[in-house]
Design an enzyme around this catalytic site. Structure first.
Site, PDB file in Angstrom:
ATOM      1  N   SER A  26     -24.889  27.210 -11.063  1.00 24.19           N
ATOM      2  CA  SER A  26     -23.871  27.156 -10.016  1.00 24.19           C
ATOM      3  C   SER A  26     -22.522  26.781 -10.601  1.00 24.19           C
ATOM      4  O   SER A  26     -22.438  26.002 -11.559  1.00 24.19           O
ATOM      5  CB  SER A  26     -24.289  26.102  -8.994  1.00 24.19           C
ATOM      6  N   TYR A  81     -27.605  17.726  -6.330  1.00 19.91           N
ATOM      7  CA  TYR A  81     -27.849  19.161  -6.505  1.00 19.91           C
ATOM      8  C   TYR A  81     -27.088  19.675  -7.737  1.00 19.91           C
ATOM      9  O   TYR A  81     -27.666  20.302  -8.634  1.00 19.91           O
ATOM     10  CB  TYR A  81     -27.407  19.940  -5.246  1.00 19.91           C
ATOM     11  N   LYS A 111     -28.410  20.992 -11.641  1.00 21.75           N
ATOM     12  CA  LYS A 111     -28.114  22.281 -12.294  1.00 21.75           C
ATOM     13  C   LYS A 111     -27.551  22.047 -13.697  1.00 21.75           C
ATOM     14  O   LYS A 111     -27.925  22.734 -14.657  1.00 21.75           O
ATOM     15  CB  LYS A 111     -27.121  23.093 -11.449  1.00 21.75           C
TER      16      LYS A 111
END
Ligand code: WQD
Length: 336
Positions: free
Chosen positions: A123, A148, A152
């Site tokens: 991302s 989150y 990543k």
């Protein structure tokens, strides 16, 4: 045979369609935590090809070993993971377990099966809040603003270390900007549970009348119209990026931004939706949402140069395809 993890999810299902249409054979592994098995039939309807589906988790090493052994998997596209930013703040352990441990489990099973080709869903959030825009792949990862985002970035580092330890690995890390839209068939798309967090499904549900109005978070950002700017790309373009990344896999680890290279404001998104569909979207300006960055978009040059990929679909395509999918979803609910 290509294994797609998370292959019934929003991004994964579009990736499976693109791979099948490019002539690849595909096996899907998904735990159905945020998708449903009917997606497989829809993929088969779009492509007129069969898909082998396993309901299960990437944390299940035994299942992975079995899939590798039985299906002659040569490469993996790893889309499985949890992706809701605000939920990750409330449930960090679930995010680290699914996203980080899940990838460790997958890579260990791949190594044991001597499958060393991997495309990973990352991302743009890994650039962190200090990065200047446009984001370029040569920039270092920054401090992510949520578990989150941190998960990543952690997986990116794991994959870099794995590649440094064994030159046989070929890994592409794809950093998504803001994927929106749905397949033009209207058969697959994003199906958020409950009230959507993301802009595009929120707009679509307001247009459909399931929500009364859109709150535009912030009107005093240092942007042209005062609303936040993002790089929205059509999910079919994004899926084609995966297919290109797979065919161009090279030894080592390579990072690619998948975005259009163009910034679009929240207000422009709303206006573009109304212009493309002719449907009114009532909105009001609301306070800023915590954690939002004012503006960022991709430098899309590296994917173009190395993979021969660029986003082709317009903002109007994104709006029309989102609306078609939303109308089908509303009909499905009304008749089921
Ligand atoms: C876009 C803009 C909001 C809803 C997140 C993740 C990212 C990626 C995609 C991946 C912002 C505004 C939104 C609303 C609004 N996740 N907005 N009203 O935050 O850029 O990115 O989703 O898996 O990692 O961080 O996307 O769609 O939530 O918001 O005004 O009701 O729309 O403030 O400016 P975001 P988004």
């Amino acid at each position: 045979m290509i294994l797609v993890t998370g292959g019934t999810g929003y991004i994964g299902s579009h990736v499976v369609v693109e791979l099948l249409q490019a002539g690849q054979d595909v096996v899907v592994l998904d735990n159905l935590s945020n998708s449903c098995p009917s997606v497989i039939h829809r993929i088969e309807k779009i492509t007129r090809r069969g898909v082998t589906f396993f309901e299960g988790d990437v944390c299940d090493r035994g299942l992975l070993t079995d899939i590798f052994g039985r299906h002659g998997v040569s490469a993996v596209i790893h889309c499985a993971g949890l992706k809701a930013v605000s939920e990750s703040v409330r449930k960090p352990l679930e995010y680290y377990e699914n996203n980080v441990y899940g990838t460790l489990s997958l890579c260990a099973a791949m190594q044991a099966a001597n499958v060393k080709k991997l495309v990973f869903s990352s991302s743009a959030t890994v650039y962190g809040e200090e990065a200047s825009t446009p984001y370029v792949e040569t920039m270092p990862r920054g401090v992510a603003t949520s578990p989150y985002g941190t998960s990543k970035g952690m997986v990116e580092k794991v994959l870099e270390d794995l590649s440094a330890s064994d030159a046989q690995w070929s890994i592409s890390i794809l950093r998504y900007f803001n994927p929106v839209g749905a397949h033009p068939s209207g058969l697959i798309g994003e199906a958020p549970q409950g009230i959507p967090n993301n802009l595009m499904p929120y707009i679509a549900q307001v247009a459909a009348g399931s929500l009364s109005e859109l709150s535009i978070y912030g009107s005093d950002y240092p942007t042209e119209d005062g609303t936040c700017v993002r790089d929205y790309l059509h999910v079919v373009d994004l899926a084609q990026g995966h297919s290109k990344a797979l065919t161009h896999l090279q030894h080592g680890v390579h990072h690619y931004n998948l975005g259009t290279g163009q910034g679009v404001s929240v207000l422009e998104m709303v206006e573009s939706f109304m212009a493309a569909t002719g449907v009114k979207v009532p909105y009001r300006f609301a306070p800023r949402r915590e954690g939002d960055l004012p503006a960022f978009w991709a430098s899309a040059n590296k994917a173009c140069q190395d993979l021969g990929w660029r986003a082709e679909m317009s903002l109007t395509d994104m709006m029309i395809d989102t609306w078609r999918w939303q109308q089908n979803a509303t009909q499905d609910t009304a008749t089921s």
